[in-house]
Enzyme design. Structure first.
Site, short mmCIF file in Angstrom:
data_model
loop_
_atom_site.label_atom_id
_atom_site.label_comp_id
_atom_site.label_asym_id
_atom_site.label_seq_id
_atom_site.Cartn_x
_atom_site.Cartn_y
_atom_site.Cartn_z
N TYR A 226 107.55 52.15 43.46
CA TYR A 226 106.40 52.65 42.71
C TYR A 226 105.21 51.75 43.01
CZ TYR A 226 109.27 55.71 39.75
OH TYR A 226 110.10 56.70 39.29
N ASP B 221 106.61 60.95 34.71
CA ASP B 221 106.03 61.34 33.42
C ASP B 221 104.73 62.11 33.61
OD1 ASP B 221 108.05 60.09 31.98
OD2 ASP B 221 106.99 58.16 31.95
#
EC number: 5.4.99.12
Length: 267
Positions: free
Chosen positions: A114, A53
């Site tokens: 992540y 994003d």
């Protein structure tokens, strides 16, 4: 069979609208494809392992493109050098390899990792400020670590998937969800077989609620059971998040830092 070039990419997402091309904003994909077009003289489509994003960083994004019949595209090391010479300072090609197999950056992946970085200082140090989130309230890291273990395993993560997207399934498997504390920084390490939209940031948002004492660690079990994102906490900001690593099965382990114990990890 058409050869492919596979890239390992790092980027600072601060100035970009995310990975995917956007008509009215600059994306990582657009920057890469623009430079490849400059080198080749025609458009080359770059496919990534996933769409980060706006504001999200990457240390180990993986992307590939079909290798054109062009003298500049015969040596992956030369391609790496050419790209790095033309890319802006906040995008770097770590490595490049050539393959003639069925490799696909997204569909061949078996796991992703992540990392979300939190600063325990009221105001982050200058060299950390673009890469970490400072909640500015005291956190109980032990309670956050305890809560995190309730999410490890295979669950329906509907409560942690942002609304407005259609999913064929909201069931995912987390192999690891750990907190690592070093001086004034806490890193949330999240490794799984796949992630829903904003899933990691929503998990971090829930852990922050636990850490500040709003809920007990067991509250995450209630969140899993409700399967309702509307009852969850706000997402953690994007700038603390980084795509750290993408793992592939043999023979595509060019960039793998470690093997996963579970050979049945899904995509």
């Amino acid at each position: 069979m058409t050869k492919k070039i596979v890239l390992q990419i790092a980027y600072q997402g601060t100035s970009y609208s995310g990975w995917q091309y956007q008509p009215n904003a600059l994306s990582i994909q657009e920057v890469l494809e623009t430079i490849l077009k400059k080198i080749a003289g025609f458009r080359i489509s770059v496919i990534s392992s996933g769409r980060t994003d706006a504001g999200v960083h990457a240390q180990g994004q993986i992307a590939h493109f079909h290798c054109p019949d062009h003298p500049h595209f015969t040596d992956p090391r030369q391609i790496q050098k050419m790209l790095n010479a033309l890319l802006p300072h906040d995008i770097v090609i770590h490595d490049a390899v050539m393959t003639d197999g069925d490799f696909h950056s997204r569909f061949s992946a078996i796991a992703k990792e992540y990392r979300y970085t939190l600063s325990l200082l009221p105001k982050p140090l200058p060299h950390h400020r673009l890469f970490c989130f400072s909640p500015r309230y005291k956190l109980n890291i032990a309670r956050m670590q305890e809560a995190a273990q309730y999410l490890v395993g295979t669950h329906d993560f509907a409560s942690f998937a942002n609304l407005g997207r259609e999913y064929s399934s909201t069931i995912r498997t987390l192999y690891t969800l750990d907190l690592s504390e070093q001086e004034h920084l806490v890193t949330v390490i999240c490794r799984g077989n796949g992630f829903l939209y904003k899933m990691v940031r929503n998990i971090v948002g829930a852990l922050l609620d636990i850490g500040k004492g709003k809920y007990p660690p067991e509250h995450l079990l209630d969140m899993l059971a409700t399967k309702d994102r509307r009852k969850g906490p706000p997402s953690a900001p994007p700038y603390g998040l980084s795509l750290h690593h993408v793992c592939y099965p043999p023979p595509y382990q060019w960039f793998c830092k470690h093997e996963h114990n579970n050979s049945s990890e899904g995509k």
